[in-house]
Scaffold this motif. Structure first.
Motif, mmCIF file in Angstrom:
data_model
loop_
_atom_site.group_PDB
_atom_site.id
_atom_site.type_symbol
_atom_site.label_atom_id
_atom_site.label_comp_id
_atom_site.label_asym_id
_atom_site.label_seq_id
_atom_site.Cartn_x
_atom_site.Cartn_y
_atom_site.Cartn_z
ATOM 1 N N ARG A 1 -12.657 0.764 46.119
ATOM 2 C CA ARG A 1 -11.361 0.254 45.665
ATOM 3 C C ARG A 1 -11.604 -0.602 44.419
ATOM 4 O O ARG A 1 -12.612 -1.284 44.345
ATOM 5 C CB ARG A 1 -10.711 -0.661 46.719
ATOM 6 C CG ARG A 1 -10.426 -0.040 48.029
ATOM 7 C CD ARG A 1 -9.118 0.727 48.029
ATOM 8 N NE ARG A 1 -8.700 0.995 49.396
ATOM 9 C CZ ARG A 1 -9.245 1.915 50.186
ATOM 10 N NH1 ARG A 1 -10.223 2.651 49.747
ATOM 11 N NH2 ARG A 1 -8.804 2.079 51.415
ATOM 12 N N THR A 2 -10.632 -0.572 43.494
ATOM 13 C CA THR A 2 -10.765 -1.382 42.280
ATOM 14 C C THR A 2 -9.644 -2.409 42.210
ATOM 15 O O THR A 2 -8.478 -2.075 42.425
ATOM 16 C CB THR A 2 -10.698 -0.487 41.024
ATOM 17 O OG1 THR A 2 -11.673 0.549 41.145
ATOM 18 C CG2 THR A 2 -10.983 -1.290 39.762
ATOM 19 N N TYR A 3 -10.020 -3.647 41.902
ATOM 20 C CA TYR A 3 -9.023 -4.698 41.715
ATOM 21 C C TYR A 3 -8.559 -4.630 40.264
ATOM 22 O O TYR A 3 -9.307 -4.943 39.343
ATOM 23 C CB TYR A 3 -9.644 -6.062 42.042
ATOM 24 C CG TYR A 3 -8.775 -7.243 41.689
ATOM 25 C CD1 TYR A 3 -9.307 -8.339 41.004
ATOM 26 C CD2 TYR A 3 -7.422 -7.289 42.051
ATOM 27 C CE1 TYR A 3 -8.517 -9.431 40.680
ATOM 28 C CE2 TYR A 3 -6.630 -8.375 41.723
ATOM 29 C CZ TYR A 3 -7.187 -9.445 41.031
ATOM 30 O OH TYR A 3 -6.400 -10.525 40.706
ATOM 31 N N GLN B 1 -4.755 -9.458 31.121
ATOM 32 C CA GLN B 1 -5.456 -10.375 32.036
ATOM 33 C C GLN B 1 -6.771 -9.783 32.511
ATOM 34 O O GLN B 1 -6.829 -8.603 32.853
ATOM 35 C CB GLN B 1 -4.604 -10.653 33.271
ATOM 36 C CG GLN B 1 -3.423 -11.570 33.028
ATOM 37 C CD GLN B 1 -2.664 -11.826 34.320
ATOM 38 O OE1 GLN B 1 -3.275 -11.954 35.376
ATOM 39 N NE2 GLN B 1 -1.353 -11.872 34.230
ATOM 40 N N GLY B 2 -7.788 -10.660 32.596
ATOM 41 C CA GLY B 2 -9.060 -10.230 33.166
ATOM 42 C C GLY B 2 -9.081 -10.580 34.637
ATOM 43 O O GLY B 2 -8.098 -11.104 35.166
ATOM 44 N N LEU C 1 -15.452 -4.769 25.054
ATOM 45 C CA LEU C 1 -14.372 -3.779 25.119
ATOM 46 C C LEU C 1 -13.215 -4.297 25.984
ATOM 47 O O LEU C 1 -12.052 -4.196 25.594
ATOM 48 C CB LEU C 1 -14.912 -2.455 25.684
ATOM 49 C CG LEU C 1 -15.938 -1.732 24.803
ATOM 50 C CD1 LEU C 1 -16.634 -0.615 25.581
ATOM 51 C CD2 LEU C 1 -15.280 -1.162 23.555
ATOM 52 N N ASP C 2 -13.555 -4.869 27.147
ATOM 53 C CA ASP C 2 -12.514 -5.384 28.041
ATOM 54 C C ASP C 2 -11.689 -6.480 27.377
ATOM 55 O O ASP C 2 -10.466 -6.546 27.536
ATOM 56 C CB ASP C 2 -13.136 -5.949 29.335
ATOM 57 C CG ASP C 2 -13.753 -4.876 30.218
ATOM 58 O OD1 ASP C 2 -14.447 -5.230 31.176
ATOM 59 O OD2 ASP C 2 -13.523 -3.669 29.949
ATOM 60 N N ARG C 3 -12.352 -7.357 26.633
ATOM 61 C CA ARG C 3 -11.647 -8.452 25.980
ATOM 62 C C ARG C 3 -10.745 -7.938 24.875
ATOM 63 O O ARG C 3 -9.632 -8.430 24.674
ATOM 64 C CB ARG C 3 -12.649 -9.472 25.448
ATOM 65 C CG ARG C 3 -13.228 -10.325 26.561
ATOM 66 C CD ARG C 3 -14.442 -11.101 26.144
ATOM 67 N NE ARG C 3 -14.129 -12.116 25.149
ATOM 68 C CZ ARG C 3 -14.959 -13.097 24.816
ATOM 69 N NH1 ARG C 3 -16.142 -13.191 25.399
ATOM 70 N NH2 ARG C 3 -14.626 -13.956 23.896
ATOM 71 N N ILE D 1 -5.063 -6.403 22.771
ATOM 72 C CA ILE D 1 -4.002 -5.443 22.423
ATOM 73 C C ILE D 1 -3.142 -5.079 23.635
ATOM 74 O O ILE D 1 -2.289 -4.195 23.573
ATOM 75 C CB ILE D 1 -4.561 -4.168 21.738
ATOM 76 C CG1 ILE D 1 -5.613 -3.472 22.606
ATOM 77 C CG2 ILE D 1 -5.158 -4.527 20.382
ATOM 78 C CD1 ILE D 1 -6.076 -2.127 22.032
ATOM 79 N N LYS D 2 -3.381 -5.775 24.730
ATOM 80 C CA LYS D 2 -2.573 -5.690 25.948
ATOM 81 C C LYS D 2 -2.384 -4.275 26.482
ATOM 82 O O LYS D 2 -1.290 -3.906 26.912
ATOM 83 C CB LYS D 2 -1.211 -6.368 25.725
ATOM 84 C CG LYS D 2 -1.309 -7.885 25.644
ATOM 85 C CD LYS D 2 -0.020 -8.542 26.090
ATOM 86 C CE LYS D 2 -0.167 -10.025 26.362
ATOM 87 N NZ LYS D 2 -0.771 -10.836 25.303
ATOM 88 N N ILE D 3 -3.457 -3.500 26.511
ATOM 89 C CA ILE D 3 -3.337 -2.171 27.112
ATOM 90 C C ILE D 3 -3.635 -2.268 28.605
ATOM 91 O O ILE D 3 -4.182 -3.255 29.073
ATOM 92 C CB ILE D 3 -4.258 -1.132 26.430
ATOM 93 C CG1 ILE D 3 -5.724 -1.548 26.502
ATOM 94 C CG2 ILE D 3 -3.827 -0.928 24.983
ATOM 95 C CD1 ILE D 3 -6.657 -0.513 25.898
#
Lengths: 97, 335
Positions: B30-32, B38-39, B161-163, B168-170
Motif C-alpha cells: 500500500r502507498t501513502y 505536500q510531501g 524530483l519529489d520536491r 508545480i503541484k502535480i
C-alpha cells in the motif's frame, strides 16, 4: 491501569509516570516486552523509559524533564502498545490463548 | 526449502512479501499518497502504516496460500529510513516472530533492493545504481561488502524530483516521479539547469533550490512550460547519474549495470543508461515497478540470503535505525 506520580524529588525534580498493563498470561507479557523494548527513544535527552515484566504484567516507568516530552513519549508508547496488542490478537497461534 | 516473510515500511510504501527459494509467492503493498503540493511526514506515514499493516500481512499469507507455521524466518527493515514508520513495521515483525516462534532478521533496506535486483535480473556482478526518494548510491560488490563508490553528498535524486513535483503541484498518485516522467515526454524545450558532479559523487541540493526558485517565474513569464522543466530536470539529473555510474564501471572494469530503487522505474533513465552501456559494450539490467519500488519481497529475499548463510538478529539487537550505511553489512552469502 495507570498511576501518575508528580514527584518533586529534590534531587532530580523530574516528572514520573508509571503504566501497568495486565496480560492474559506471562508469555503474552514477555512477547509485548520483546517487541516494545528494543527501539531507543527518538529524543536524545530529557526522557528515560524503563520496561519490565513481573508475572503477567508489563510495567513501564518514565522519567522526564518536561511535561510535553513526557506526554509525547507516553502517547507514542500507547500507540505502539495498541499495535502490538492488535497483532497478538489477530495472529496468536490457534491452540493457545 | 526456505520460506521467508519480509516486512518493509521505511518510507511511504508499506509492503509485506513472501519468498520461497527465489520464488515470489506474494507481495502486497500500500502507498501513502499525499495531496498535490505536500510531501509525507513521519508521524502521518506511521499512522497510515499502522492502519493497514495487519490487513496487508493477512493478504501476504492468503495470497501465498500459507499458514504462519510454514514460515521459516521473519525479516524486516532495520534501516535506513524514517523513524516512526520503521518502528511501526518492526513492532509487528517482532511480535509475529515471537508468536510463531521463528527467527528474526533485521535487513538493510538498500541491500534488499540489490538482492531483489540480482534475483529478478540474474545479473552476475553488476555495478549497481541505487536511486530512490531517500537514497542515491553507486555500489559494487567486493570482498564481502557492498562498497559505495559514489553517492549524493546531500539529497537523493528522487527527493529532488519529489520536491519539484510539489513546486508545480502535480499529483502524487501513483508517485510524483511517475507524473514528472509523463510530463517530461511532452516537453519540447531544453532549459539549462545547474549540473553538479564532484568526482565520484553527485549533489542535487543546488539544482533543487535553483528550480524551486526559478520555476514559477519561468512558467508565468511564458519562457517555458512546466513540461519543459520536467524534461530538462530529468535530462540533467539523469546525465549526472549516468556519468558517475560510468566512472565506477571504469574503475571496476565492470560490464554490467543494475538499476534499483523507485527512480529506477523511469524509462528515460533506463534509456540514457542503455546508451552509455552500449557505447561500452556493457549490459543494462533493470526491474519493473513491482520490485523497483519499495516492497516486502525484497526484504524477504535479502533475509533469505542472510538466513541461509547463518545470520539471525536477536530481539535486543533488532532496534531500528534511521542511518544505516550499505557497506556496514557483512555480505556473508557471497564469496
Amino acid at each position: 491501569m495507570a498511576a501518575t506520580d508528580r514527584e518533586m524529588n529534590p534531587e532530580s525534580e523530574k516528572l514520573q509516570f508509571r503504566l501497568d498493563v495486565p496480560f492474559p498470561s506471562p508469555r503474552d507479557a514477555s512477547i509485548a516486552l520483546g517487541s516494545l523494548s528494543p527501539d531507543r527513544e527518538p529524543r536524545k535527552g530529557g526522557i528515560d523509559k524503563q520496561l519490565m515484566v513481573t508475572d503477567r504484567t508489563l510495567t513501564v516507568r518514565w522519567s522526564a524533564d518536561e511535561a510535553r516530552i513526557l506526554r509525547v513519549s507516553v502517547d507514542s508508547f500507547l500507540d505502539n502498545l495498541s499495535l502490538v496488542l492488535e497483532t497478538m490478537q489477530m495472529f496468536a497461534p490457534p491452540a493457545s490463548q | 526449502m526456505t520460506i521467508v516473510i519480509g516486512f518493509e515500511g521505511s518510507a511511504n510504501k508499506i509492503g509485506i512479501g513472501i519468498i520461497r527459494d527465489g520464488e515470489v509467492l506474494s507481495n502486497p503493498r500500500r502507498t501513502y499518497i499525499t495531496p498535490p503540493g505536500q510531501g509525507f511526514l513521519p508521524s502521518d506515514t506511521a499512522r497510515h502504516h499502522r492502519a493497514v499493516i495487519l490487513t496487508v500481512l493477512k493478504e501476504a499469507l492468503e495470497q501465498a496460500g500459507l499458514k504462519p507455521a510454514d514460515i521459516d524466518c521473519v525479516a524486516f527493515t532495520k534501516g535506513p529510513g524514517m523513524g516512526s514508520p520503521l518502528v511501526t513495521v518492526a513492532l509487528v515483525a517482532r511480535t509475529v516472530a515471537q508468536l510463531w516462534g521463528k527467527p528474526l532478521l533485521g535487513v538493510n533496506h538498500c541491500i534488499g533492493h540489490i538482492e531483489m535486483g540480482r534475483l529478478i535480473t540474474q545479473a552476475d556482478n553488476p555495478t549497481v545504481l541505487y536511486v530512490s526518494g531517500g537514497n542515491t548510491q553507486v555500489i559494487a560488490y567486493s570482498e564481502r561488502r557492498y562498497r559505495i563508490f559514489g553517492e549524493t553528498i546531500d539529497i537523493a535524486v528522487g527527493n529532488c524530483l519529489d520536491r519539484f513535483a510539489r513546486v508545480i503541484k502535480i499529483s502524487n498518485d501513483p508517485s510524483p516521479g511517475y507524473n514528472i516522467e509523463q510530463m517530461a515526454k511532452k516537453g519540447s524545450q531544453y532549459v539549462e539547469l545547474p549540473y553538479t558532479v564532484k568526482g565520484m559523487d553527485v549533489s542535487f541540493s543546488g539544482i533543487t533550490s535553483y528550480i524551486e526558485e526559478a520555476a514559477h517565474k519561468m512558467i508565468s513569464s511564458g519562457q517555458c512550460s512546466a513540461e519543459d522543466l520536467c524534461f530538462s530536470l530529468q535530462e540533467t539529473v539523469f546525465s549526472m547519474l549516468v556519468e558517475i555510474t560510468e566512472r565506477a564501471m571504469a574503475h571496476c572494469g565492470s560490464g554490467e549495470v543494475l538499476i534499483v530503487g523507485g527512480v529506477g522505474c523511469n524509462l528515460r533513465l533506463q534509456e540514457m543508461m542503455g546508451v552509455m552501456c552500449e557505447e561500452r559494450n556493457a549490459k543494462l539490467f533493470a526491474t519493473d515497478e513491482r520490485f523497483c519500488i519499495d516492497n516486502g519481497a525484497m526484504i524477504a529475499q535479502a533475509g533469505w540470503e542472510m538466513f541461509r548463510s547463518g545470520q539471525v538478529t536477536e530481539l535486543e539487537d533488532s532496534w531500528i535505525t534511521q542511518r544505516y550505511r550499505t557497506d556496514e553489512v557483512e555480505v556473508t552469502w557471497r564469496d
